[in-house]
Design an enzyme around this catalytic site. Structure first.
Site, PDB file in Angstrom:
ATOM      1  N   THR A  55       0.834  -1.203   0.000  1.00  0.00           N
ATOM      2  CA  THR A  55       0.000   0.000   0.000  1.00  0.00           C
ATOM      3  C   THR A  55       0.869   1.253   0.000  1.00  0.00           C
ATOM      4  O   THR A  55       1.820   1.367   0.779  1.00  0.00           O
ATOM      5  CB  THR A  55      -0.910   0.001   1.242  1.00  0.00           C
ATOM      6  OG1 THR A  55      -1.749  -1.155   1.190  1.00  0.00           O
ATOM      7  CG2 THR A  55      -1.766   1.254   1.299  1.00  0.00           C
ATOM      8  N   LEU A  82       2.758   0.525   7.271  1.00  0.00           N
ATOM      9  CA  LEU A  82       2.734   1.047   5.903  1.00  0.00           C
ATOM     10  C   LEU A  82       3.901   1.973   5.549  1.00  0.00           C
ATOM     11  O   LEU A  82       3.708   3.072   5.036  1.00  0.00           O
ATOM     12  CB  LEU A  82       1.425   1.800   5.625  1.00  0.00           C
ATOM     13  CG  LEU A  82       0.129   1.034   5.796  1.00  0.00           C
ATOM     14  CD1 LEU A  82      -1.060   1.952   5.508  1.00  0.00           C
ATOM     15  CD2 LEU A  82       0.079  -0.191   4.907  1.00  0.00           C
ATOM     16  N   ASN A 136      -7.223   0.286  -0.115  1.00  0.00           N
ATOM     17  CA  ASN A 136      -7.079  -0.267   1.234  1.00  0.00           C
ATOM     18  C   ASN A 136      -7.810   0.699   2.164  1.00  0.00           C
ATOM     19  O   ASN A 136      -7.324   1.794   2.426  1.00  0.00           O
ATOM     20  CB  ASN A 136      -5.576  -0.367   1.559  1.00  0.00           C
ATOM     21  CG  ASN A 136      -5.317  -0.861   2.958  1.00  0.00           C
ATOM     22  OD1 ASN A 136      -6.238  -0.983   3.767  1.00  0.00           O
ATOM     23  ND2 ASN A 136      -4.061  -1.138   3.255  1.00  0.00           N
ATOM     24  N   CYS A 139      -8.231   2.223   7.266  1.00  0.00           N
ATOM     25  CA  CYS A 139      -7.593   3.293   8.021  1.00  0.00           C
ATOM     26  C   CYS A 139      -8.631   4.314   8.435  1.00  0.00           C
ATOM     27  O   CYS A 139      -9.680   4.437   7.810  1.00  0.00           O
ATOM     28  CB  CYS A 139      -6.540   3.983   7.166  1.00  0.00           C
ATOM     29  SG  CYS A 139      -7.280   4.854   5.798  1.00  0.00           S
ATOM     30  N   ILE A 199      -9.561 -11.261   3.423  1.00  0.00           N
ATOM     31  CA  ILE A 199      -9.601 -10.298   4.499  1.00  0.00           C
ATOM     32  C   ILE A 199      -8.242  -9.598   4.644  1.00  0.00           C
ATOM     33  O   ILE A 199      -7.221 -10.161   4.286  1.00  0.00           O
ATOM     34  CB  ILE A 199      -9.976 -10.949   5.868  1.00  0.00           C
ATOM     35  CG1 ILE A 199      -8.949 -12.004   6.291  1.00  0.00           C
ATOM     36  CG2 ILE A 199     -11.357 -11.498   5.831  1.00  0.00           C
ATOM     37  CD1 ILE A 199      -9.152 -12.535   7.714  1.00  0.00           C
TER      38      ILE A 199
HETATM   39  C1  LIG Z   1       3.804  -8.208   6.882  1.00  0.00           C
HETATM   40  C2  LIG Z   1       2.470  -7.867   6.280  1.00  0.00           C
HETATM   41  C3  LIG Z   1       2.307  -6.660   5.608  1.00  0.00           C
HETATM   42  C4  LIG Z   1       1.063  -6.333   5.037  1.00  0.00           C
HETATM   43  N1  LIG Z   1       0.928  -5.148   4.358  1.00  0.00           N
HETATM   44  C5  LIG Z   1      -0.262  -4.850   3.793  1.00  0.00           C
HETATM   45  C6  LIG Z   1      -0.417  -3.662   3.018  1.00  0.00           C
HETATM   46  O1  LIG Z   1       0.520  -2.883   2.807  1.00  0.00           O
HETATM   47  N2  LIG Z   1      -1.655  -3.395   2.504  1.00  0.00           N
HETATM   48  C7  LIG Z   1      -2.729  -4.256   2.653  1.00  0.00           C
HETATM   49  O2  LIG Z   1      -3.825  -3.974   2.144  1.00  0.00           O
HETATM   50  N3  LIG Z   1      -2.592  -5.407   3.358  1.00  0.00           N
HETATM   51  C8  LIG Z   1      -1.403  -5.706   3.913  1.00  0.00           C
HETATM   52  N4  LIG Z   1      -1.261  -6.902   4.600  1.00  0.00           N
HETATM   53  C9  LIG Z   1      -2.417  -7.816   4.698  1.00  0.00           C
HETATM   54  C10 LIG Z   1      -2.310  -8.946   3.661  1.00  0.00           C
HETATM   55  O3  LIG Z   1      -2.321  -8.437   2.331  1.00  0.00           O
HETATM   56  C11 LIG Z   1      -3.499  -9.943   3.822  1.00  0.00           C
HETATM   57  O4  LIG Z   1      -4.709  -9.243   3.595  1.00  0.00           O
HETATM   58  C12 LIG Z   1      -3.568 -10.575   5.210  1.00  0.00           C
HETATM   59  O5  LIG Z   1      -2.282 -10.795   5.732  1.00  0.00           O
HETATM   60  C13 LIG Z   1      -4.349 -11.895   5.211  1.00  0.00           C
HETATM   61  O6  LIG Z   1      -3.758 -12.859   4.361  1.00  0.00           O
HETATM   62  P1  LIG Z   1      -2.669 -13.954   4.895  1.00  0.00           P
HETATM   63  O7  LIG Z   1      -3.225 -14.546   6.149  1.00  0.00           O
HETATM   64  O8  LIG Z   1      -2.512 -14.923   3.789  1.00  0.00           O
HETATM   65  O9  LIG Z   1      -1.409 -13.190   5.177  1.00  0.00           O
HETATM   66  C14 LIG Z   1      -0.023  -7.243   5.167  1.00  0.00           C
HETATM   67  C15 LIG Z   1       0.154  -8.450   5.843  1.00  0.00           C
HETATM   68  C16 LIG Z   1       1.380  -8.781   6.384  1.00  0.00           C
HETATM   69  C17 LIG Z   1       1.536 -10.107   7.097  1.00  0.00           C
END
Ligand SMILES: Cc1cc2nc3c(=O)[nH]c(=O)nc-3n(C[C@H](O)[C@H](O)[C@H](O)COP(=O)(O)O)c2cc1C
Length: 303
Positions: A55, A82, A136, A139, A199
């Site tokens: 993001t 972020l 996203n 926030c 999610i």
């Molecule tokens: C280290 C990390 C950084 C993340 N950064 C973002 C982000 O910048 N923007 C966003 O929309 N989601 C972000 N997420 C959320 C993931 O895209 C995802 O929605 C969430 O982790 C659920 O999927 P998962 O269980 O497979 O990780 C982040 C997740 C993790 C673990």
């Protein structure tokens, strides 16, 4: 052969051709760092069928103080906060590198007001390298104090504001903290969103084992990984039952079987997140496992 993970059937997502249904979760795979580490081998064996950027915000951000990660028995809690170069830094230095990836590019944006969101969507959307934009909305809106994505009306206002500014497909990334994510998705669809992804992480916390003070520099963080999969599956099922736009399902996907569950629950595509930290080739593996398991009907084009 150059290209993304093969094996899974091709599909069309919001009018964009993908060679398969496996994306990455925003922020969970640094394609620019991976390209530096693996060189062009990354492009030849790219793990995903579309790439979602981390993001970006209008202004550059340092992110949260360390520590930023805590490993849980089945996943992690992150309080990354972020960090990013801001819109201008992204357009000047990251976008040209991401445009070299062999798959369609989705740029994830977050605004702390509808005006900020509008600037991001307009500037990102005018770039030919960008196939889709993900909003996203996890926030707080500084204008209202409400988390944009927690409230259907607030989400609708945000989507209505940016919808006329670009012809790019808009994906709204839902937050699992909303009281009724399906109502938020329906509001986003009504306001012109082309897809809903979910999610995002669930709010979580960990304590330092000795001091019993919060471990994370940001005090709380976002829980992800297999621990959240059951929650994610339920929310994907609820959202897909409520909207007719395609749903991108994620939350703890670590295998083709997990991905198939999300598709069977109504998702049109899936994303791999936390599993990328354990296995940088996870997207490719999930796609191959899914290809071996999938009855053709489960991945037919959603739109
Ligand atoms: C280290 C990390 C950084 C993340 N950064 C973002 C982000 O910048 N923007 C966003 O929309 N989601 C972000 N997420 C959320 C993931 O895209 C995802 O929605 C969430 O982790 C659920 O999927 P998962 O269980 O497979 O990780 C982040 C997740 C993790 C673990």
């Amino acid at each position: 052969m150059t290209g993304a993970a093969q094996a899974a059937p091709a599909l069309e997502l919001c009018g964009v051709e993908l060679r398969g249904p496996v994306l990455n979760g925003s922020g969970t795979f640094d394609a620019i760092a991976a390209r530096r580490a693996f060189g062009d081998a990354l492009l030849e064996q790219f793990p995903f069928h579309a790439f979602v950027s981390k993001t970006i915000t209008v202004e550059p951000r340092q992110g949260n103080p360390p520590p930023r990660l805590w490993e849980t028995p089945a996943g992690m809690i992150n309080s990354i906060g972020l960090p990013n170069k801001g819109l201008e830094g992204f357009l000047a230095s990251d976008l040209p590198e991401l445009a070299e990836l062999p798959v369609p590019l989705v740029v994830s944006v977050m605004g702390f007001s509808r005006d900020e969101l509008a600037v991001l969507v307009e500037r990102v959307g005018e770039r030919d390298e960008v196939a889709m934009i993900e909003l996203n909305v996890s926030c707080p809106n500084v204008e209202s104090g409400l988390v944009m994505g927690a409230d259907p009306a607030e989400t609708a206002r945000a989507v209505e504001r940016v919808r006329p500014l670009t012809e790019r497909p808009l994906i709204v990334k839902l937050t699992p903290g909303a009281p009724d994510p399906a109502a938020v998705a329906a509001a986003a669809e009504g306001a012109g969103a082309d897809s809903a992804s979910l999610i995002n992480t669930l709010k979580g916390m960990a304590l330092h084992p000795r001091t019993r003070r919060p471990w994370l520099g940001g005090v709380t963080g976002g829980a992800s990984g297999p621990a959240v999969r059951a929650v994610a599956l339920e929310q994907v099922h609820a959202v897909a039952g409520r909207v007719s736009i395609p749903v991108i399902g994620m939350g703890g996907i670590a295998s083709g079987r997990d991905a198939l569950d999300f598709l069977a629950a109504g998702a049109g595509a899936v994303a791999v997140g936390t599993e990328n930290f354990r296995d940088p080739a996870a997207g490719r593996r999930v796609a191959a496992e899914l290809g071996a398991l999938t009855p053709p009907a489960a991945t037919e084009s959603r739109r």
